[in-house]
Design an enzyme around this catalytic site. Structure first.
Site, mmCIF file in Angstrom:
data_model
loop_
_atom_site.group_PDB
_atom_site.id
_atom_site.type_symbol
_atom_site.label_atom_id
_atom_site.label_comp_id
_atom_site.label_asym_id
_atom_site.label_seq_id
_atom_site.Cartn_x
_atom_site.Cartn_y
_atom_site.Cartn_z
ATOM 1 N N PHE A 136 71.957 -49.014 85.883
ATOM 2 C CA PHE A 136 72.551 -47.422 85.903
ATOM 3 C C PHE A 136 72.958 -46.921 87.038
ATOM 4 O O PHE A 136 72.414 -47.042 88.142
ATOM 5 C CB PHE A 136 71.339 -46.563 85.312
ATOM 6 N N ASP A 205 62.511 -48.360 86.514
ATOM 7 C CA ASP A 205 63.231 -47.171 85.850
ATOM 8 C C ASP A 205 63.118 -47.278 84.662
ATOM 9 O O ASP A 205 63.517 -48.131 83.839
ATOM 10 C CB ASP A 205 64.730 -47.011 86.119
ATOM 11 N N TYR A 230 64.257 -36.473 79.063
ATOM 12 C CA TYR A 230 65.172 -36.026 77.679
ATOM 13 C C TYR A 230 65.839 -36.918 76.937
ATOM 14 O O TYR A 230 66.505 -36.614 75.914
ATOM 15 C CB TYR A 230 66.315 -35.019 78.382
ATOM 16 N N LYS A 231 65.252 -38.200 76.921
ATOM 17 C CA LYS A 231 65.797 -39.281 76.030
ATOM 18 C C LYS A 231 64.715 -39.521 74.935
ATOM 19 O O LYS A 231 64.423 -38.548 74.188
ATOM 20 C CB LYS A 231 65.785 -40.516 76.819
ATOM 21 N N ARG A 377 77.423 -47.879 71.582
ATOM 22 C CA ARG A 377 76.071 -48.135 71.701
ATOM 23 C C ARG A 377 75.236 -47.303 70.521
ATOM 24 O O ARG A 377 75.436 -45.818 70.848
ATOM 25 C CB ARG A 377 75.611 -47.564 73.223
HETATM 26 C C1 LIG Z 1 69.523 -41.383 81.822
HETATM 27 C C2 LIG Z 1 69.061 -42.348 83.092
HETATM 28 C C3 LIG Z 1 68.683 -41.621 84.286
HETATM 29 C C4 LIG Z 1 69.084 -40.205 84.240
HETATM 30 O O1 LIG Z 1 68.976 -39.828 85.574
HETATM 31 P P1 LIG Z 1 69.236 -38.188 85.865
HETATM 32 O O2 LIG Z 1 68.684 -37.937 87.154
HETATM 33 O O3 LIG Z 1 68.227 -37.491 84.742
HETATM 34 O O4 LIG Z 1 70.705 -37.826 85.666
HETATM 35 C C5 LIG Z 1 68.397 -42.297 85.394
HETATM 36 N N1 LIG Z 1 68.250 -43.725 85.242
HETATM 37 C C6 LIG Z 1 68.679 -44.511 84.113
HETATM 38 C C7 LIG Z 1 68.278 -45.953 83.946
HETATM 39 C C8 LIG Z 1 69.086 -43.698 82.837
HETATM 40 O O5 LIG Z 1 69.286 -44.120 81.778
#
Ligand SMILES: *Cc1c(COP(=O)(O)O)cnc(C)c1O
Length: 418
Positions: A136, A205, A230-231, A377
């Protein structure tokens, strides 16, 4: 049948099978605990989880009562001050951690920065942070930021070469447990062991794992973890994230964002910084109470359903979706691992015009997402999706492809947020 297909699948055998599965689904009743627009099929809960019905009332109470009436007294009376720890403790059982090893704070990106920097300090003489290409973006960018400060060296190795790349320069292995684009799952236990054997620490992560599949951080001996609120945790847009530090590191851990809320005695107002004991030192500034209040509702609900049941259902949903595609004669390249045990709660497909296909689906009320350059996705948030949604979504996808309606001009133009 494609082209002349009806707008609804009513009466078709695929839908009848779906309805039988819904009738036997032990989680079916939980859909009603979420607020979802009528007629919409939401396959993007891995990007922004749905709204729990209890959230608006809880927020109204925090805003009107705790803030409006209680004012500053609510830091104590409503225990605002204890929310990062309390909510961290509720996320802990979802990820195989002890309650005092998790705290809800900041964003995933900021927590990555804190923990990467902390790891570097715990491994003096080593400065490489090992990750994989295509991780990511924010994970790689946060390493790059520390590299630009002269504090780290970014090292990338493809997933099958990670173990080889672990040498005496690597301070930290940083990986996303479930890949955001493909859903591919890393072997947390094996990679954590390999990193430790090489003298490195590990940071996972869990943004696409927490609340979707069982994670056993302590069982795997993980050092650090971060993840998104938030997911699958349904904490709302921009909800606070979480951070995990294994108890054995609590004394040695030093993170660079030494704000006053991470101080041992924030209200002593002394000039010198002294870190709070335990996870409290991960805090930086004043916690976002409204965001935390919404996150708590989501975490409570996900805990109530239970992550083992959620995982079982997400696997059943994605396998059923694939079966529906086969029954409808849709042949799409799968970008996710074909074997369900090797993926998280999503299925990704490759299509040269994935963006337009995704837009055409959205126009039909099926919300998935596009990930550049060619990925469609589809996320299967098991807390609120039905098997009937799988059948309908597969049928819409079949029709979008068979009719070529994705070729329409209006589906080609990209907006800023995809
Ligand atoms: C959604 C996501 C993030 C989000 O990071 P934010 O700091 O909340 O924007 C980080 N890492 C991964 C792997 C994600 O899927």
């Amino acid at each position: 049948m494609p082209g002349s297909a009806a707008r609804s699948c009513a009466g078709c055998p695929v839908l009848e099978r779906a309805q039988a599965l819904d009738a036997a689904d032990p989680l079916a009743a939980y859909r009603d605990r979420f607020s979802l627009p009528e007629g919409l099929i939401y396959l993007d809960g891995n990007s922004l989880g749905a709204l729990p019905k209890a959230t608006p009332a809880r927020l109204a109470e925090v805003v009107g009562g705790e803030w409006g009436e209680g004012l500053i007294r609510s830091w104590n009376d409503a225990d605002w001050i204890g929310m990062p720890q309390r909510i961290g403790g509720k996320i802990a059982p979802l990820i195989g951690a002890q309650p005092h090893e998790v705290i809800a704070a900041d964003s995933t990106s900021v927590n990555l920065f804190k923990l990467i920097a902390a790891a570097l300090q715990m491994r003096t003489g080593r400065d490489a942070i090992l990750s994989e290409p295509g991780n990511f973006p924010t994970d790689l960018y946060m390493i790059a930021g520390l590299e630009a400060q002269g504090l780290a060296t970014l090292r990338l190795a493809h997933r099958e070469k990670l173990a080889e790349a672990l040498d005496g320069d690597v301070a930290l292995l940083l990986l996303t447990h479930v890949h955001y684009k493909t859903g591919a799952l890393h072997d947390m236990a094996a990679l954590t062991r390999a990193a430790h054997d090489a003298g490195a620490l590990v940071l996972w992560d869990l943004s696409h794992s927490a609340g979707a599949l069982p994670v056993d951080l302590n069982g795997c001996g993980a050092d650090f973890a971060v993840g998104c609120g938030y997911k699958y945790l349904c904490g709302g847009p921009g909800a606070p994230a979480f951070a995990f530090v294994a108890e054995r590191h609590h004394v040695a851990l030093a993170q660079p964002l030494t704000g006053w809320m991470g101080h041992a005695a924030p209200f002593a107002f002394t000039d010198d910084y002294a870190p709070a004991p335990g996870m409290d030192r991960l805090l930086c500034g004043t916690p976002p109470i409204l965001g935390l209040a919404a996150l708590e509702v989501g975490a409570d609900l996900i805990n109530e359903i239970g992550v083992a049941r959620l995982y079982a259902k997400s696997q059943a949903l994605s396998e059923f979706f694939r079966k529906c595609l086969r029954d409808f004669g849709v042949a799409l390249d799968i970008a996710s691992p074909a074997h369900q045990a090797q993926r998280g709660s999503q299925l990704s497909f490759r299509h040269a015009n994935a963006y337009a296909v995704c837009q055409a689906l959205i126009a039909r009320g099926v919300i998935g997402d596009f990930r550049a350059p060619d990925i469609l996705r589809l996320g299967f948030a098991p807390a609120y999706l039905r098997f009937a949604d799988m059948a309908e979504a597969a049928r819409h996808l079949m029709q979008v492809l068979a009719t070529g309606e994705w070729q329409a001009e209006r589906f080609q133009t990209r907006s800023a947020v995809t």
